[in-house]
Every structure is written in structure tokens, then in C-alpha cells.
Design an enzyme around this catalytic site. Structure first.
Site, PDB file in Angstrom:
ATOM      1  N   GLU A   1      20.990 -23.717  23.063  1.00 44.31           N
ATOM      2  CA  GLU A   1      21.559 -23.481  24.384  1.00 44.31           C
ATOM      3  C   GLU A   1      20.557 -22.636  25.180  1.00 44.31           C
ATOM      4  OE1 GLU A   1      25.670 -22.742  24.435  1.00 44.31           O
ATOM      5  OE2 GLU A   1      25.688 -21.987  26.500  1.00 44.31           O
ATOM      6  N   ARG A   2      20.193 -23.157  26.362  1.00 41.66           N
ATOM      7  CA  ARG A   2      19.183 -22.505  27.218  1.00 41.66           C
ATOM      8  C   ARG A   2      17.828 -22.409  26.516  1.00 41.66           C
ATOM      9  NH1 ARG A   2      22.516 -23.998  30.867  1.00 41.66           N
ATOM     10  NH2 ARG A   2      24.492 -22.897  30.824  1.00 41.66           N
TER      11      ARG A   2
ATOM     12  N   ASN B   1      27.996 -18.769  21.376  1.00 40.75           N
ATOM     13  CA  ASN B   1      29.057 -19.771  21.547  1.00 40.75           C
ATOM     14  C   ASN B   1      29.226 -20.457  20.201  1.00 40.75           C
ATOM     15  OD1 ASN B   1      29.517 -19.288  24.271  1.00 40.75           O
ATOM     16  ND2 ASN B   1      27.894 -20.703  24.892  1.00 40.75           N
TER      17      ASN B   1
ATOM     18  N   LYS C   1      30.944 -12.930  20.813  1.00 40.31           N
ATOM     19  CA  LYS C   1      31.236 -13.174  22.235  1.00 40.31           C
ATOM     20  C   LYS C   1      32.719 -13.508  22.284  1.00 40.31           C
ATOM     21  CE  LYS C   1      30.198 -16.644  25.847  1.00 40.31           C
ATOM     22  NZ  LYS C   1      29.188 -17.604  26.352  1.00 40.31           N
TER      23      LYS C   1
ATOM     24  N   GLU D   1      33.942 -17.407  28.534  1.00 41.40           N
ATOM     25  CA  GLU D   1      33.503 -18.803  28.627  1.00 41.40           C
ATOM     26  C   GLU D   1      34.044 -19.674  27.493  1.00 41.40           C
ATOM     27  OE1 GLU D   1      29.193 -18.463  28.982  1.00 41.40           O
ATOM     28  OE2 GLU D   1      29.384 -18.219  31.148  1.00 41.40           O
TER      29      GLU D   1
ATOM     30  N   ARG E   1      29.815  -8.269  22.602  1.00 42.00           N
ATOM     31  CA  ARG E   1      29.249  -8.492  23.931  1.00 42.00           C
ATOM     32  C   ARG E   1      30.227  -8.133  25.054  1.00 42.00           C
ATOM     33  NH1 ARG E   1      27.499 -13.654  25.214  1.00 42.00           N
ATOM     34  NH2 ARG E   1      25.454 -13.111  26.019  1.00 42.00           N
TER      35      ARG E   1
ATOM     36  N   ARG F   1      32.824 -11.536  40.087  1.00 46.79           N
ATOM     37  CA  ARG F   1      32.600 -11.443  38.644  1.00 46.79           C
ATOM     38  C   ARG F   1      31.907 -10.139  38.252  1.00 46.79           C
ATOM     39  NH1 ARG F   1      28.824 -16.286  36.312  1.00 46.79           N
ATOM     40  NH2 ARG F   1      27.894 -15.141  34.596  1.00 46.79           N
TER      41      ARG F   1
ATOM     42  N   LYS G   1      24.695  -7.132  29.211  1.00 45.09           N
ATOM     43  CA  LYS G   1      23.580  -7.808  29.900  1.00 45.09           C
ATOM     44  C   LYS G   1      22.961  -6.858  30.919  1.00 45.09           C
ATOM     45  CE  LYS G   1      24.941 -12.584  29.340  1.00 45.09           C
ATOM     46  NZ  LYS G   1      25.021 -13.938  29.904  1.00 45.09           N
TER      47      LYS G   1
ATOM     48  N   ASP H   1      24.243 -12.572  35.559  1.00 40.36           N
ATOM     49  CA  ASP H   1      23.828 -13.380  34.412  1.00 40.36           C
ATOM     50  C   ASP H   1      22.337 -13.672  34.443  1.00 40.36           C
ATOM     51  OD1 ASP H   1      23.999 -14.869  32.128  1.00 40.36           O
ATOM     52  OD2 ASP H   1      24.668 -16.703  33.111  1.00 40.36           O
TER      53      ASP H   1
ATOM     54  N   GLU I   1      21.139  -6.198  26.734  1.00 39.62           N
ATOM     55  CA  GLU I   1      20.770  -7.581  26.433  1.00 39.62           C
ATOM     56  C   GLU I   1      19.906  -8.142  27.558  1.00 39.62           C
ATOM     57  OE1 GLU I   1      23.998 -10.170  25.066  1.00 39.62           O
ATOM     58  OE2 GLU I   1      23.093 -11.835  26.144  1.00 39.62           O
TER      59      GLU I   1
ATOM     60  N   GLU J   1      16.194 -19.020  31.575  1.00 38.82           N
ATOM     61  CA  GLU J   1      17.276 -19.897  32.044  1.00 38.82           C
ATOM     62  C   GLU J   1      17.263 -20.074  33.568  1.00 38.82           C
ATOM     63  OE1 GLU J   1      21.154 -18.659  30.720  1.00 38.82           O
ATOM     64  OE2 GLU J   1      22.197 -20.098  32.007  1.00 38.82           O
TER      65      GLU J   1
HETATM   66  C1  GCV Z   1      25.528 -18.615  25.430  1.00 36.36           C
HETATM   67  C2  GCV Z   1      25.452 -17.870  30.648  1.00 36.36           C
HETATM   68  C3  GCV Z   1      24.681 -19.019  30.067  1.00 36.36           C
HETATM   69  C4  GCV Z   1      25.387 -19.558  28.822  1.00 36.36           C
HETATM   70  C5  GCV Z   1      25.521 -18.409  27.823  1.00 36.36           C
HETATM   71  C6  GCV Z   1      26.296 -17.277  28.484  1.00 36.36           C
HETATM   72  C7  GCV Z   1      26.382 -16.066  27.566  1.00 36.36           C
HETATM   73  O1  GCV Z   1      26.659 -18.293  31.137  1.00 36.36           O
HETATM   74  O2  GCV Z   1      24.531 -20.021  31.025  1.00 36.36           O
HETATM   75  O3  GCV Z   1      24.609 -20.594  28.296  1.00 36.36           O
HETATM   76  O4  GCV Z   1      26.179 -18.842  26.662  1.00 36.36           O
HETATM   77  O5  GCV Z   1      25.631 -16.886  29.654  1.00 36.36           O
HETATM   78  O6  GCV Z   1      25.553 -15.192  27.711  1.00 36.36           O
HETATM   79  O7  GCV Z   1      27.256 -16.006  26.725  1.00 36.36           O
END
Ligand code: GCV
Length: 690
Positions: free
Chosen positions: A169-170, A211, A304, A308, A341, A351, A375, A380, A402, A408
Site C-alpha cells: 500500500e502506497r 491495514n 491502527k 479507515e 496509532r 479532520r 503522524k 496525512d 510517524e 504518497e
Molecule cells: C495504510 C492514508 C493512506 C492510506 C494509509 C493511511 C494510514 O489514508 O492513503 O493508504 O493506510 O493513511 O496511515 O493508515
């Protein structure tokens, strides 16, 4: 190359320049190295490889002090080897932090001895890489007195790699380097990856995506389950994790695993994951024991939750401390840590406000072995964001910052964007948590369980990163996590010289890196605080690469009257979450730094900035200057043809062509969008108006 398949990045170990070669040979051809612990195997291997290359001769590795030599290296614990224990006070060494090390030039029985010692074997690995780095950089090593300790106890790379299908992912550098289908069989690349990480001081790796529950994609040929993939935490997978842990252990790197909050249900046989249920606590305890029986030095879990689509304590009407603590308590007897997280959003129109509202009231409620992972910014990983308000707001909680190493939102594997200046800005940000001069880096430093995590960037591509220049970000992440006081340019210079050699080419590459981030901000955002204007689209197609400002009115707030998001007291109130005097500074458009202006304020298009330029004109100007800067970077790169090897030259040159095109696409889309909403033309008459 490490072998014929993939690049050796900054660990090239080319023959030292002739003005240093004699000294290096005199001092380092012989090395007396301790035999203890698995890390020493890694040290010996690295010396063979590194000294072999730098000295252009086989080094002699001894199990006793070499005799009748002018100089030698001695590497071991403070009391293991006589040349060390007789020249360096063991107390001085024991007083160092675990991963710290000492390197000193001493006289021992008539020889010039370079002593490398540390309180723990991991420090010997970091010290070995440090010494090899000095030589790779052509530094003098005949009069060393180095005491180095990491500022941050935890320095972790987080992979977002999906075990199933190896999709990252990313990730923009091919499939995951971890082949879970084949594990526990090992690929030699794992050890080379561990070398890269250890060489810059990283001491933890979380190997899978946060995820942990990924919805099946329509049309995907993946049986009938609603969720894709495995839960790595299932018993049948643990031997795979143990095998990987064995590789990373040799380099002082602990392994972590992302797990789902609802693992007792998803990977176990319970029908609840409610953290207050005794059976849930018992499940986590059994699981932790099972993991630690196989991997005694396992780092812990990353979670996490309530984010999401991932399950979390809110699914059971519990708060995040209750959710985290049940898992942390299971890890505690084994010395494990839970990284929890703080990336939660969706309950608010803005947000940005939610992480603080969720976590700040829970300060002091988390178990001692929980680190709340925040983060860097409230949105994001955008090209530039203000620093998250949570830093400095939770003094009684261990915190982690983080960062995102993978690009990304900064051009992915195509755009050259060196992110260390961005991270420096975050770490240097003065939170005023404890009066003036309380930067983020100081809040994090020197506290066990705290530190910096970076979302990983590598994949199975031969160049690891999808782009040769982006290796500078993994390098820089590690170096900065070890020492946040290092300068961006200093780090870029180190990386460039080790990766491309010194000389004119190195100088040019250094300049390219140093100018790349500002360019990216300018064409991706217009440079005054807008963000999150990328294409998202359908889940299966989402790319976060192309421009699509029309998709995100709630992020940029563009109307016919103006643009920006009102986060003052009259708006979402986010600015008020900062300490004074920051809150006041951000609250007022007159004092808000221009680069963040539209993050905090919704302003008329013709609002005048300090130099008299209007908001909309500044947006146009910055979008154009961002593209001009990228064109300039591409031209400079093109000037390197014939100066560096063809393979890397061509690869980066092709990416620069795409980079320029994509930067123009951003500029044109954003400028057209600004014009459409404002109705005000660019005063320099530059197309495209519509
Ligand atoms: C791993 C953003 C990214 C997602 C990522 C999420 C996160 O939304 O686009 O790909 O998911 O951050 O940090 O959990």
C-alpha cells in the site's frame, strides 16, 4: 551491486581515494573482533565486505590480537578484548545508551589501535557501519574520539506491505520484498535490507500493513472471503515471522507486527474483541506468550484502530486507552511494546481536529508500554503541513512521530523529492510545551519507548525505491532518527558521496536534492497552505498522484469569494489546539506564516499578502515557479550524462521527463481551478486561464 540483481545503494564501498588509502590500510587491514552474539557475525561480514572494497584487499579478521602490525581494529564489548578493556574505561562504555558506541584511536602494546566498543552488541553493528561510512566519505580516521548515542530510543521503519499478493500500500517500487508465500525460506535480499537499515541506525521494523483487514476488491480472484489476506498473527504464520526476525536480529533490529484490534475474532475463535472482557485479555496473553516463545526479542505490535475501516475500541463503546491497554498488558511481561496509532478522523467536518480531541484527554491513561504514534501533521503526509497539535499535549504518554518515507503525495516513485528538510521542519518545530524552546525532537528524545517511525519505501525493484534518488529518503530517515540535529544538506551530502561518489556529479545531485522539496510544495499546492487536492477516485483506481482539486472542496474551501479553510475560533478551532504563542500566531492571518496561511484561513482571492501580491496571484506564481524549478533540476541532471554510470543516469533522466510533465499537469489543473473559482486572471498573462 549486492549481486547482479539489485543495487547496493549507499553501501558501495568503492576503493578509497589514494590520499587516504595508505592510512586506511595501515589501520584497518587487521581487525580483532569479538565472537559473542549474532550481531558479531554481521560485524565480521560487513568488515569483510566493506574493508575488502575500501582497502581493495582482503582484511584479516583475528580471534586474538594480531602481532607485529602497525595498526588494527578492535571490536567488542568493554571487557571482552584486552586492547579495549586496557585502554577504555568500561564504566564510560556501560554508561552509554544501549545502541550507542564509542570509537577511539589508542596506542596498545606498540600498535595504533582503533577501538570500537559498546554496552550492547547492537551498538557494535552501528559503530561498524559508522566507521565504514567515515572511510567511504574519505574522512581521516587516525585520531578518532567518537561517542555516539541515538537521540531517539526507537527508530522504526513501518512497512505497509500486504502479505497476500505482495502488494505494498502506497509502495512504488514493485511488490513487497517479503515473500510470505515462501517464508520461512529466506531470500538473501532480506539480509541486505537489514544491512541498509542498520547502516543508518534503524533498530525496528514492522513488516506488514497497518491495514490488516483489507476489503476484497470487486472482481479480485480471491476465493469467497469478504476480507483479503491473512492475519499474520495466526499461529500458522508465526514461524515465517520468526525466520525474518532471525535475519534482522543479527543487525540489532527488532521485528514488530501490525495486528488488527479484533484479532481475537479475526485470528482467533472468540466472538468479541471487547477489551474489558476477560476472555479477550486472556486471548491476547496467550498470543503474546506464543509469539515470545518463538521470538524472545520480538518488538511488539502496531495497531491502527477505528480508522479507515479498521476495527477498534469504538466498536465496543470503549476508548482508545482501554483498547490499547489490554494488548499492551499482554506484551508487558515479555518486554514488548504496543505502537498505537493516533490516525483517527471522520467524525468532524474538519479532520484536523479529531486526533487531539480523541487522545489529549487520555494523557496518562495509557499503559507504560504503549507508544501513541502520531503522524507529523494533522491531515496525512501532505507536501507541507503544520505540525500535529498532539506533540506537546501528552506529557504523560510515550509518543512516536510517524513520518512517511514513501512519497504518497509527493510524486510517488517518479518525482525526485528529498524529504529530510520537511522532517527537519517538523522535528525543529517549537511546541512551547514546556515554555519556549521545546521542539518536537526534544519531546521525543532520550526516553525509552519514544522515537520516530517512517512508513517504508522499499520494494522488490532492482533499485529498491522505484527511483535512484529516493534512496536518500531512507538514508536520511535513519540518520535523522539517530541524530535530529544533523542538517538536511549534511545528510544529503553524505548520501550523495557514498552513492554517486564525490566530485562535480555529487555536487550537482546534492543541489537537486536540496531544491526538490520546495518545488514539490509549489506545484502540488501553490505553496501557501493548501493541500490534499489529488485524485482519489474509486478505491481500486485511487492514485494520489494526479491533480483533482474539484474532488476535495472540504479541504481547500474554494468558493467564488475566496479560498482556504477557516481553522480559527470562528471556524473549526484547530488553531486553538496549539499552545501559546503559536495558537495566537496561527489565529491571525497577519501573523500566520505565509506557507501555512490557507490551512488556517479562508481569505478572499484578492487578499493582499505582506508584499502586496494577492492570494490568487501568489498561487499562480508559486505553481509556475515550482514547474520552472523542476525543469531546472531536470536540466542539471541531464548535464550529468557521461559523468555517472549510464544505468542510473538513464533511469533518473526518464523519470525527470515524467516529473516535468506531471508538475505541469498539476500547475495547469490548479491554475485553471483557481481561475474558474476566482474569475481573476494571472497578471502575467500566463496560460492556462481555463
Ligand atoms: C495504510 C492514508 C493512506 C492510506 C494509509 C493511511 C494510514 O489514508 O492513503 O493508504 O493506510 O493513511 O496511515 O493508515
Amino acid at each position: 551491486m549486492f549481486d547482479s540483481e539489485y543495487d547496493d545503494c549507499w553501501l558501495r564501498y568503492d576503493r578509497a581515494e589514494s590520499d587516504r588509502l595508505d592510512t586506511y590500510r595501515r589501520l584497518c587491514t587487521h581487525a580483532y573482533v569479538s565472537d559473542a552474539g549474532p550481531e558479531l557475525v554481521a560485524v565480521r561480514e560487513e568488515l569483510r565486505r566493506g574493508l575488502g572494497g575500501l582497502l581493495d584487499r582482503e582484511p584479516h579478521l583475528w580471534h586474538h590480537p594480531p602481532r607485529s602490525v602497525e595498526g588494527f581494529l578492535a571490536i567488542g564489548g568493554p571487557e571482552e578484548l584486552r586492547p579495549i578493556s586496557e585502554t577504555v574505561d568500561p564504566e564510560e562504555v556501560r554508561a552509554l545508551d544501549d545502541d550507542g558506541f564509542l570509537i577511539r584511536s589508542v596506542e596498545w602494546e606498540g600498535s595504533q589501535c582503533t577501538v570500537l566498543t559498546a554496552p550492547a552488541d547492537a551498538g557494535l553493528v552501528y559503530g561498524t557501519f559508522h566507521l565504514l561510512r567515515l572511510m567511504s566519505l574519505g574522512e581521516p580516521i587516525d585520531d578518532l574520539d567518537i561517542v555516539s548515542e541515538p537521540a531517539n530510543a526507537e527508530r522504526i521503519v513501518d512497512h505497509w506491505d500486504n502479505p497476500f499478493r505482495r502488494k505494498v500500500e502506497r509502495g512504488y517500487a514493485g511488490p513487497s520484498i517479503f515473500d510470505w508465500e515462501r517464508l520461512p525460506d529466506l531470500d538473501e535480499r532480506y539480509a541486505d535490507y537489514a544491512r541498509l537499515l542498520a547502516s543508518v541506525g534503524i533498530n525496528g521494523i514492522s513488516v506488514n500493513n497497518v491495514n490488516t483487514r483489507i476489503p476484497s476488491r470487486e472482481g479480485a480472484n480471491d476465493a469467497t472471503s469478504e476480507w483479503e489476506g491473512w492475519q499474520l498473527i495466526e499461529s500458522r504464520n508465526l514461524e515465517k515471522i520468526a525466520a525474518l526476525a532471525g535475519v534482522f536480529r543479527r543487525y540489532g533490529i527488532e521485528l514488530y507486527l501490525s495486528v488488527n484490534f479484533a484479532s481475537p475474532v479475526l485470528a482467533g475463535d472468540l466472538d468479541t474483541a471487547d477489551p474489558v472482557e476477560p476472555e479477550v485479555a486472556a486471548w491476547w496473553e496467550r498470543k503474546a506468550t506464543e509469539v515470545y516463545d518463538l521470538i524472545p526479542d520480538f518488538g511488539g505490535f502496531v495497531v491502527k484502530a477505528d480508522s479507515e475501516g479498521q476495527l477498534g475500541p469504538y466498536d465496543y463503546d470503549r476508548d482508545h486507552a482501554e483498547g490499547a491497554n489490554v494488548i499492551a498488558e499482554a506484551l508487558a511481561p515479555h518486554g514488548g511494546r504496543l505502537w498505537w496509532r493516533a490516525f483517527v478522523y471522520s467524525e468532524h467536518d474538519d479532520r484536523a481536529v479529531q486526533a487531539y480531541e480523541t487522545f489529549e484527554p487520555l494523557d496518562g491513561e495509557f499503559a507504560d508500554n504503549v507508544t501513541v504514534q502520531i503522524k507529523n501533521g494533522p491531515i496525512d503526509f501532505q507536501p507541507r503541513e503544520p505540525v500535529s497539535t498532539l506533540f506537546g499535549a501528552m506529557p504523560d504518554t510515550d509518543l512516536g512521530c510517524e513520518l512517511q518515507i514513501t512519497g504518497e503525495y509527493t510524486g510517488q516513485g517518479v518525482h525526485a523529492c528529498y524529504l529530510v528538510p520537511q522532517w527537519k521542519e517538523v522535528l525543529d518545530f517549537d511546541t512551547h510545551a514546556d515554555g519556549p524552546d521545546t521542539p518536537v525532537k526534544e519531546l521525543l528524545a532520550d526516553r525509552e519507548g519514544q522515537g520516530i517511525t517512517g512508513v517504508g519505501i522499499v520494494g522488490d525493484d532492482p533499485n529498491w525505491f522505484g527511483h535512484y534518488l529516493l534512496g536518500s529518503n531512507l538514508y536520511g530517515f535513519g540518520r535523522l532518527a539517530w541524530d535530529p540535529d544533523l542538517g538536511s544538506e549534511e545528510i544529503a551530502d553524505e548520501w550523495t558521496r557514498q552513492t554517486f561518489g564525490a566530485g562535480d556529479a555529487g555536487e550537482t545531485i546534492l543541489e537537486i536534492l536540496m531544491e526538490s522539496w520546495q518545488a514539490s510544495i509549489d506545484y502540488h499546492t501553490g505553496g501557501i497552505g493548501l493541500m490534499h487536492m489529488m485524485y482519489n477516485g474509486e478505491a481500486a483506481l485511487e492514485n494520489h498522484y494526479d491533480p483533482a482539486p474539484e474532488e476535495w472542496p472540504e479541504y481547500h474551501g474554494a468558493t467564488e469569494e475566496g479560498i482556504g479553510y477557516d481553522r480559527t475560533a470562528a471556524g473549526s478551532g484547530y488553531a486553538g489546539q496549539y499552545r501559546e504563542p503559536i495558537a495566537d500566531r496561527y489565529e491571525d492571518p497577519e501573523t500566520c506564516p505565509e506557507e501555512l496561511l490557507l490551512f488556517f484561513h479562508h481569505l478572499p482571492w484578492d487578499h493582499e499578502l505582506e508584499d502586496g501580491t494577492t492570494v490568487v496571484q501568489r498561487l499562480y506564481d508559486n505553481c509556475f515557479s515550482g514547474v520552472e524549478a523542476v525543469e531546472e533540476l531536470r536540466d542539471r541532471w541531464q548535464g550529468l550524462e557521461g559523468e555517472i554510470d549510464e544505468r542510473r543516469y538513464r533511469h533518473v533522466a526518464e523519470r525527470f521527463d515524467e516529473h516535468v510533465l506531471q508538475a505541469k499537469r498539476w500547475r495547469d489543473t490548479l491554475c485553471a481551478f483557481f481561475y474558474e473559482h476566482s474569475g481573476i486572471e494571472d497578471e502575467h498573462g500566463r496560460p492556462p486561464a481555463v
